[in-house]
Scaffold this motif. Structure first.
Motif, PDB file in Angstrom:
ATOM      1  N   THR A 103       0.820  -1.208   0.000  1.00 36.94           N
ATOM      2  CA  THR A 103       0.000   0.000   0.000  1.00 36.94           C
ATOM      3  C   THR A 103       0.859   1.265   0.000  1.00 36.94           C
ATOM      4  N   THR A 104       0.348   2.301  -0.618  1.00 35.62           N
ATOM      5  CA  THR A 104       1.054   3.583  -0.650  1.00 35.62           C
ATOM      6  C   THR A 104       0.401   4.594   0.287  1.00 35.62           C
ATOM      7  N   ARG A 105      -0.537   4.136   1.083  1.00 31.37           N
ATOM      8  CA  ARG A 105      -1.260   5.034   1.976  1.00 31.37           C
ATOM      9  C   ARG A 105      -0.631   4.999   3.371  1.00 31.37           C
ATOM     10  N   TYR A 106      -0.727   6.147   4.052  1.00 27.77           N
ATOM     11  CA  TYR A 106      -0.136   6.273   5.386  1.00 27.77           C
ATOM     12  C   TYR A 106      -1.173   6.778   6.380  1.00 27.77           C
ATOM     13  N   VAL A 107      -1.017   6.342   7.614  1.00 31.65           N
ATOM     14  CA  VAL A 107      -1.855   6.838   8.706  1.00 31.65           C
ATOM     15  C   VAL A 107      -1.483   8.295   8.980  1.00 31.65           C
ATOM     16  N   GLU A 108      -2.469   9.129   9.179  1.00 30.23           N
ATOM     17  CA  GLU A 108      -2.218  10.548   9.407  1.00 30.23           C
ATOM     18  C   GLU A 108      -1.867  10.857  10.864  1.00 30.23           C
ATOM     19  N   ASP A 109      -2.372  10.038  11.794  1.00 35.07           N
ATOM     20  CA  ASP A 109      -2.240  10.364  13.219  1.00 35.07           C
ATOM     21  C   ASP A 109      -1.765   9.161  14.031  1.00 35.07           C
ATOM     22  N   THR A 110      -0.596   8.642  13.686  1.00 29.68           N
ATOM     23  CA  THR A 110      -0.037   7.524  14.441  1.00 29.68           C
ATOM     24  C   THR A 110       0.174   7.927  15.899  1.00 29.68           C
ATOM     25  N   PRO A 111      -0.296   7.119  16.858  1.00 31.27           N
ATOM     26  CA  PRO A 111      -0.122   7.460  18.278  1.00 31.27           C
ATOM     27  C   PRO A 111       1.356   7.604  18.650  1.00 31.27           C
ATOM     28  N   SER A 134      -1.371  -3.595  20.102  1.00 29.65           N
ATOM     29  CA  SER A 134      -2.753  -3.635  19.642  1.00 29.65           C
ATOM     30  C   SER A 134      -2.919  -2.838  18.355  1.00 29.65           C
ATOM     31  N   TRP A 135      -2.319  -1.661  18.301  1.00 29.08           N
ATOM     32  CA  TRP A 135      -2.372  -0.826  17.090  1.00 29.08           C
ATOM     33  C   TRP A 135      -1.730  -1.554  15.904  1.00 29.08           C
ATOM     34  N   CYS A 136      -0.554  -2.100  16.130  1.00 25.88           N
ATOM     35  CA  CYS A 136       0.171  -2.785  15.045  1.00 25.88           C
ATOM     36  C   CYS A 136      -0.593  -4.003  14.549  1.00 25.88           C
ATOM     37  N   ILE A 176      -2.604  -6.415   9.820  1.00 25.14           N
ATOM     38  CA  ILE A 176      -3.410  -7.443   9.165  1.00 25.14           C
ATOM     39  C   ILE A 176      -4.074  -6.875   7.913  1.00 25.14           C
ATOM     40  N   ARG A 177      -4.468  -5.591   7.965  1.00 23.59           N
ATOM     41  CA  ARG A 177      -5.049  -4.960   6.772  1.00 23.59           C
ATOM     42  C   ARG A 177      -3.989  -4.799   5.681  1.00 23.59           C
ATOM     43  N   VAL A 178      -2.805  -4.354   6.087  1.00 21.39           N
ATOM     44  CA  VAL A 178      -1.719  -4.160   5.120  1.00 21.39           C
ATOM     45  C   VAL A 178      -1.332  -5.485   4.483  1.00 21.39           C
ATOM     46  N   LEU A 179      -1.194  -6.527   5.310  1.00 18.69           N
ATOM     47  CA  LEU A 179      -0.774  -7.833   4.805  1.00 18.69           C
ATOM     48  C   LEU A 179      -1.824  -8.436   3.878  1.00 18.69           C
ATOM     49  N   THR A 180      -3.093  -8.287   4.240  1.00 20.45           N
ATOM     50  CA  THR A 180      -4.174  -8.827   3.405  1.00 20.45           C
ATOM     51  C   THR A 180      -4.220  -8.116   2.048  1.00 20.45           C
ATOM     52  N   ALA A 181      -4.110  -6.792   2.073  1.00 17.47           N
ATOM     53  CA  ALA A 181      -4.128  -6.032   0.818  1.00 17.47           C
ATOM     54  C   ALA A 181      -2.915  -6.378  -0.036  1.00 17.47           C
ATOM     55  N   TYR A 182      -1.789  -6.600   0.601  1.00 17.55           N
ATOM     56  CA  TYR A 182      -0.555  -6.953  -0.116  1.00 17.55           C
ATOM     57  C   TYR A 182      -0.702  -8.317  -0.799  1.00 17.55           C
ATOM     58  N   GLU A 183      -1.238  -9.282  -0.073  1.00 18.17           N
ATOM     59  CA  GLU A 183      -1.415 -10.615  -0.651  1.00 18.17           C
ATOM     60  C   GLU A 183      -2.429 -10.585  -1.786  1.00 18.17           C
ATOM     61  N   ASP A 184      -3.507  -9.785  -1.618  1.00 13.34           N
ATOM     62  CA  ASP A 184      -4.503  -9.663  -2.694  1.00 13.34           C
ATOM     63  C   ASP A 184      -3.876  -9.038  -3.942  1.00 13.34           C
ATOM     64  N   ALA A 185      -3.017  -8.036  -3.743  1.00 15.41           N
ATOM     65  CA  ALA A 185      -2.383  -7.363  -4.877  1.00 15.41           C
ATOM     66  C   ALA A 185      -1.466  -8.314  -5.623  1.00 15.41           C
ATOM     67  N   GLY A 207     -20.706   4.658  -2.874  1.00 15.57           N
ATOM     68  CA  GLY A 207     -19.444   4.899  -3.551  1.00 15.57           C
ATOM     69  C   GLY A 207     -18.241   4.916  -2.635  1.00 15.57           C
ATOM     70  N   LEU A 208     -18.444   4.782  -1.335  1.00 13.84           N
ATOM     71  CA  LEU A 208     -17.341   4.773  -0.385  1.00 13.84           C
ATOM     72  C   LEU A 208     -16.882   3.349  -0.110  1.00 13.84           C
ATOM     73  N   GLU A 209     -15.615   3.212   0.258  1.00  6.54           N
ATOM     74  CA  GLU A 209     -15.073   1.890   0.553  1.00  6.54           C
ATOM     75  C   GLU A 209     -15.706   1.341   1.828  1.00  6.54           C
ATOM     76  N   GLU A 210     -16.125   0.084   1.758  1.00  9.84           N
ATOM     77  CA  GLU A 210     -16.695  -0.553   2.938  1.00  9.84           C
ATOM     78  C   GLU A 210     -15.613  -1.021   3.889  1.00  9.84           C
ATOM     79  N   ASP A 211     -14.507  -1.512   3.344  1.00  9.13           N
ATOM     80  CA  ASP A 211     -13.413  -1.999   4.170  1.00  9.13           C
ATOM     81  C   ASP A 211     -12.549  -0.826   4.622  1.00  9.13           C
TER      82      ASP A 211
END
Length: 605
Positions: A344-352, A487-489, A494-503, A519-523
């Motif tokens: 993914t090329t997307r980043y979290v805007e507000d990492t704790p 917990s955050w990681c 898991i979202r990053v890994l799943t999207a990576y495997e799908d790609a 028109g918005l993403e459900e996931d």
């Protein structure tokens, strides 16, 4: 009656008479006028037909590749000679001078009863008829006298193949802009031409390069290209790079001009000249060895975008163009996208904050090393157990252990290729063992290539994180903070890994997403933390080997890191790994520990 008549302009009040200042100003104005007359009357003349040294060196390299063994030594000797000549003549055209700022220093030297005047500038200009001698500060041996000695000092230097002794009768630093003398620095005092065109004596110590903590102009306030601040708001209009080069002290000059820097760490407050030293070091290297220190072979890493803009505008004034200046964040993102294009090329805007602190902490480098060590131990156990089963197993063991210094993936590839070599000594190994060990290599090789899974395993292994911080940084994070970070990681990885495997499965840069009727993403989108790039790249290096460039392994001849106090240890490990092995740790690092944002202590400790 007009407003101008009611309020006539105030006339500037002339400063009190100062005979010493007037004499010094008159001397320097006379020298500058002589330089201007000489420059106008003489056209730049080259030294005849120039040799294309690059082409000659490339031709010699090709000859060495095809030559017989007995012919190689003279070819290498000729190549070394050409390199030395090229270094001396690179970018030097006798007779060229910048009329707007021809020089920034003046000396009068006495050697064996003979006096000579030397001007220090950024190019070489010699005219024996008028006695104008401007020498390049980056190249001329006599410039060492300017930077190492004060007025009245004796010197003993080696010029070429001869030893020269003498005395510095006069040494002054100057600021000349738009062809006009602006400032004169002497042991007797510092004199400045003000906006009303009067000369005034300035307060003592007001134009030191090391202005002290808080004195430097920060990049956020930078508004003109080609300038550096060195203190005193009133004087900033006068602080051009040529002047700063004139104000470098002997210790700074030694750091700038040494043949190789190795790993250098400079600490100091704002205004202490740290960045100035690093930038002049880049200019010096590029001038002395332009074949090696090309712009694309050097890298400047800074803390924020303001510094990127600032330094990008400053470097051309030092004769360095097209230099790559980036924040570490941007550099790491580009490298991660190149080496892991499906991620993914997307980043979290507000990492704790506690997640940032954990991922940037030096203990995470230990965690990566321990993770790879555990993986290596498991693979080695399987290989050695299989090797014990039959004849030739000792050869397998020796070959495997002979690559212990290499990244894990490289070790597996080397062993696999050795086993498949039909002409090598692997044929002495029993065929059943060869096939079994080959299958082990193939199975684990695919695992070591999966850097993203390794990253997810690392940041979601709570017990490993707890043990690592308990061992290496027991007071850095509390158990509760590690639990929150874990917990955050876990949620994000898991979202990053799943999207990576799908790609990868879809072999598509833009994998299909679940979209609702609105028109918005459900996931929830797969997003990385900015700090993940350094972790992913470090895992890539330890598992798969060096980062790759356009044609070969990514490598820089020199890296300058500015404002380094908040960079993570694994970020520095990444940068050190892209320096060629024959010149390890050629890093020039500057920073101020008192300006640290995060509480962790890194390389500046």
């Amino acid at each position: 009656m007009k407003q101008a008549e009611l309020n006539p302009p105030l006339q500037a009040e002339a400063p009190p008479a100062d005979a010493e200042m007037e004499e010094i100003v008159a001397q320097e104005e006379k020298v500058l006028a002589r330089v201007h007359r000489t420059a106008r009357s003489r056209r730049p003349a080259s030294r005849g037909q120039l040799i294309d040294y690059d082409a000659e060196l490339i031709a010699l390299r090709d000859q060495i590749g095809e030559a017989r063994l007995e012919d190689i030594p003279p070819l290498v000797e000729e190549m070394e000679r050409l390199q030395q000549v090229a270094q001396r003549r690179a970018k030097v055209t006798e007779g060229a001078v910048d009329r707007s700022s021809p020089y920034f220093g003046r000396m009068i030297l006495e050697e064996e009863g003979r006096k000579r005047e030397i001007l220090i500038g950024r190019s070489t200009f010699l005219d024996p008829k008028t006695g104008v001698r401007i020498v390049d500060w980056r190249d001329a041996p006599v410039s060492r006298v300017y930077y190492r000695c004060e007025e009245g000092d004796d010197y003993d230097e080696i010029f070429g193949d001869r030893e020269v002794e003498g005395e510095v009768l006069l040494r002054r630093n100057l600021s000349i802009t738009t062809g006009k003398l602006r400032r004169i620095g002497t042991p007797q005092g510092t004199f400045r031409r003000s906006r009303d065109d009067f000369w005034r004596r300035m307060a003592d110590m007001s134009t030191k390069l090391s202005g002290g903590q808080g004195a430097a102009m920060r990049p956020e306030s930078h508004h003109r290209p080609g300038q550096l601040g060195i203190g005193d708001e009133e004087l900033r209009e006068d602080k051009h790079l040529s002047e700063i080069t004139a104000l470098i002290d002997p210790r700074q000059f030694e750091l700038i001009s040494q043949p190789t820097s190795g790993l250098v760490v400079i600490q100091g407050g704002a205004g202490s000249g740290k960045t100035t030293i690093g930038l002049h070091r880049l200019a010096y290297l590029a001038f002395q060895d332009p074949l090696r220190f090309r712009s694309d072979q050097m890298l400047v890493i800074v803390f924020n975008d303001a510094l990127v803009r600032y330094i990008s505008r400053v470097l051309p004034a030092l004769g360095v163009s097209d230099m790559r200046v980036q924040t570490f964040q941007r550099w790491a993102e580009q490298q991660r996208r190149r080496h892991l294009p499906k991620l993914t090329t997307r980043y979290v805007e507000d990492t704790p904050t506690h997640v940032v602190r954990m991922k940037k902490h030096p203990a995470m480098l230990r965690a990566i090393d321990d993770y790879v060590a555990d993986l290596t131990a498991r693979i080695e156990q399987e290989i050695l157990e299989e090797a014990k089963r039959g004849e030739g197993g000792a050869l397998v063991t020796r070959t495997w252990r002979g690559t212990a210094a290499e990244p894990l993936g490289v070790r597996l590839d080397v062993l696999s290729q050795w086993l498949q070599d039909r002409d090598g000594n692997a044929q002495q190994v029993e065929i059943g063992i060869r096939h079994a060990v080959g299958r082990i290599c193939q199975r684990w090789s695919s695992r070591t290539k999966d850097v993203v899974t390794a990253w997810a395993d690392l940041v979601t292994d709570r017990q490993r994180l707890v043990d690592t911080f308990a061992r290496w940084a027991p007071d850095a994070l509390s158990d509760k903070q590690i639990e929150w970070a874990h917990s955050w990681c876990s949620r994000h990885s898991i979202r990053v890994l799943t999207a990576y495997e799908d790609a990868i499965e879809e072999d598509d840069e833009s994998p299909t997403r679940s979209v609702g009727v609105d028109g918005l993403e459900e996931d929830e989108p797969a997003e990385l933390d900015r700090e993940d790039d350094a972790l992913l790249l470090r895992l890539f290096q330890t598992l798969r080997g060096p980062l790759s460039g356009r044609r070969a392994a990514l490598a820089y001849e020199h890296i300058f890191v500015d404002e380094a106090q908040d960079m993570s240890t694994h970020a520095f490990a990444l940068l050190r790994a892209v320096i060629p092995e024959e010149r390890p740790d050629d890093l020039f690092i500057v920073g101020d520990g008192h300006q640290r944002i995060y509480r962790k202590r890194v390389v500046l400790s």
